[in-house]
Motif scaffolding. Structure first.
Motif, mmCIF file in Angstrom:
data_model
loop_
_atom_site.group_PDB
_atom_site.id
_atom_site.type_symbol
_atom_site.label_atom_id
_atom_site.label_comp_id
_atom_site.label_asym_id
_atom_site.label_seq_id
_atom_site.Cartn_x
_atom_site.Cartn_y
_atom_site.Cartn_z
ATOM 1 N N LEU A 1 43.129 38.422 33.690
ATOM 2 C CA LEU A 1 42.110 38.555 34.691
ATOM 3 C C LEU A 1 40.869 37.969 34.557
ATOM 4 C CD1 LEU A 1 41.911 40.171 37.436
ATOM 5 C CD2 LEU A 1 40.732 41.830 35.951
ATOM 6 N N ILE A 2 40.408 38.007 33.169
ATOM 7 C CA ILE A 2 39.022 37.387 33.012
ATOM 8 C C ILE A 2 39.236 35.804 32.891
ATOM 9 C CG2 ILE A 2 37.265 37.147 31.320
ATOM 10 C CD1 ILE A 2 37.590 40.051 32.608
ATOM 11 N N LEU A 3 40.180 35.161 32.815
ATOM 12 C CA LEU A 3 40.340 33.890 33.095
ATOM 13 C C LEU A 3 40.234 33.737 34.696
ATOM 14 C CD1 LEU A 3 43.375 32.912 30.746
ATOM 15 C CD2 LEU A 3 40.847 32.057 30.363
ATOM 16 N N GLY A 4 40.716 34.383 35.255
ATOM 17 C CA GLY A 4 40.513 34.300 36.927
ATOM 18 C C GLY A 4 39.044 34.558 37.115
ATOM 19 N N ILE B 1 39.508 48.555 38.353
ATOM 20 C CA ILE B 1 38.863 47.205 38.096
ATOM 21 C C ILE B 1 38.385 46.542 39.230
ATOM 22 C CG2 ILE B 1 41.099 46.149 38.386
ATOM 23 C CD1 ILE B 1 38.527 45.330 35.697
ATOM 24 N N THR B 2 38.805 46.908 40.372
ATOM 25 C CA THR B 2 38.154 46.197 41.811
ATOM 26 C C THR B 2 36.813 46.555 41.844
ATOM 27 O OG1 THR B 2 40.452 46.267 42.702
ATOM 28 C CG2 THR B 2 38.583 46.060 44.175
ATOM 29 N N ARG B 3 36.426 47.923 41.750
ATOM 30 C CA ARG B 3 34.886 48.336 41.907
ATOM 31 C C ARG B 3 34.309 47.949 40.375
ATOM 32 N NH1 ARG B 3 33.300 52.155 45.323
ATOM 33 N NH2 ARG B 3 31.740 52.869 43.755
ATOM 34 N N PRO C 1 35.698 40.689 44.261
ATOM 35 C CA PRO C 1 37.073 41.171 43.515
ATOM 36 C C PRO C 1 38.320 40.745 43.877
ATOM 37 C CG PRO C 1 35.603 42.805 43.929
ATOM 38 C CD PRO C 1 35.123 41.876 44.769
ATOM 39 N N ASN C 2 38.246 40.308 45.184
ATOM 40 C CA ASN C 2 39.468 39.475 45.986
ATOM 41 C C ASN C 2 39.608 38.008 45.415
ATOM 42 O OD1 ASN C 2 40.608 41.778 47.164
ATOM 43 N ND2 ASN C 2 39.713 41.145 49.216
ATOM 44 N N ALA C 3 38.643 37.478 45.236
ATOM 45 C CA ALA C 3 38.785 35.775 44.751
ATOM 46 C C ALA C 3 39.117 36.212 43.056
ATOM 47 C CB ALA C 3 37.234 35.348 44.615
ATOM 48 N N VAL C 4 38.490 37.030 42.484
ATOM 49 C CA VAL C 4 39.120 37.110 41.100
ATOM 50 C C VAL C 4 40.520 37.330 40.995
ATOM 51 C CG1 VAL C 4 38.668 38.439 38.831
ATOM 52 C CG2 VAL C 4 36.844 37.543 40.142
ATOM 53 N N ILE C 5 40.758 38.258 41.685
ATOM 54 C CA ILE C 5 42.409 38.818 41.699
ATOM 55 C C ILE C 5 43.273 37.730 42.070
ATOM 56 C CG2 ILE C 5 43.932 40.468 42.574
ATOM 57 C CD1 ILE C 5 41.814 42.409 42.244
ATOM 58 N N GLY C 6 42.785 36.968 43.272
ATOM 59 C CA GLY C 6 43.469 35.862 43.708
ATOM 60 C C GLY C 6 43.585 34.707 42.771
ATOM 61 N N ALA C 7 42.722 34.318 41.845
ATOM 62 C CA ALA C 7 42.716 33.243 40.941
ATOM 63 C C ALA C 7 43.698 33.698 39.848
ATOM 64 C CB ALA C 7 41.310 33.062 40.565
ATOM 65 N N TRP C 8 43.431 35.067 39.622
ATOM 66 C CA TRP C 8 44.596 35.447 38.512
ATOM 67 C C TRP C 8 46.008 35.616 39.068
ATOM 68 C CZ3 TRP C 8 46.679 40.551 39.371
ATOM 69 C CH2 TRP C 8 47.722 40.983 38.299
ATOM 70 N N ARG C 9 46.420 35.771 40.317
ATOM 71 C CA ARG C 9 47.605 35.694 40.694
ATOM 72 C C ARG C 9 48.217 34.265 40.769
ATOM 73 N NH1 ARG C 9 46.884 40.714 44.937
ATOM 74 N NH2 ARG C 9 47.460 42.444 43.827
ATOM 75 N N ASN C 10 47.218 33.403 41.255
ATOM 76 C CA ASN C 10 47.741 32.011 41.487
ATOM 77 C C ASN C 10 47.792 31.065 40.236
ATOM 78 O OD1 ASN C 10 47.707 32.546 44.374
ATOM 79 N ND2 ASN C 10 45.638 32.170 44.842
#
Length: 204
Positions: free
Chosen positions: A106-109, A173-175, A190-199
């Motif tokens: 997640l932190i890489l994202g 973690i979202t908040r 948060p959506n941008a970070v989670i999106g980068a993590w998932r992708n």
């Protein structure tokens, strides 16, 4: 563009368009909030920031660590062509996130979104480095002479701050991510970070 535009105007527009294409990615750091910390919280965070040990991969099985480093280095190549630089960042990220009890992937994202892995990135509000840390944190949890462009220092600050926010948000973690970005109440960051993590950064 109108094909009858004067040549000088046409050249000017082409130069502007080329500059936009060549410009670095916009840094999405928000206005991290300067806040008053209790003495106890500040002391714990200060101890975390100032406790420096040699960075190393933290895996129960060293072979898993080697496999992870090779896999992540390949993914990071699109941002950093130099293999030694990739390994340095990855080893430090894995060590500091593990130390802080955060999800490494997640932190890489987060770093992708914040700085696109540019060590010397600086935002228009003054946030610095890989995790875009605001300099005011040096007054609360660090030292004035700490270099926020230094990879280890930046990651140590960033992970300590995010862990602090994750504690405040009871593991949401979202908040916590929104707080880290200074955009609590909005899901964009948060959506941008989670999106980068998932992708790009999920790893099994």
């Amino acid at each position: 563009m109108n094909r009858h535009a004067p040549d000088t105007l046409r050249r000017r527009l082409l130069l502007v368009g080329s500059a936009a294409l060549l410009a670095p990615r916009a840094i999405l750091a928000g206005a991290q909030r300067e806040e008053t910390l209790s003495d106890d919280v500040a002391s714990v965070m200060r101890t975390s920031v100032n406790n420096v040990n040699p960075a190393r991969l933290v895996f129960a099985n060293p072979r898993d660590g080697e496999r992870w480093l090779s896999d992540m280095s390949g993914r990071l190549a699109r941002f950093l062509p130099d293999e030694a630089a990739r390994h340095r960042i990855l080893i430090n990220v894995q060590y500091e996130t593990t130390r802080a009890g955060l999800d490494t992937q997640l932190i890489l994202g987060l770093i992708e979104v914040e700085s696109a892995f540019r060590q010397y990135a600086i935002s228009n509000v003054g946030a610095k480095g890989l995790m875009q840390v605001m300099p005011f944190w040096q007054r609360y949890i660090g030292k004035p002479d700490h270099n926020l462009f230094d990879i280890r220092t930046n990651l140590r600050y960033g992970c300590t701050i995010l862990r602090h926010y994750n504690n405040i948000e009871n593991g949401n973690i979202t908040r916590a991510l929104a707080r880290f970005n200074g955009s609590l109440g909005s899901s964009k960051y948060p959506n941008a970070v989670i999106g980068a993590w998932r992708n790009r950064w999920q790893w099994a």
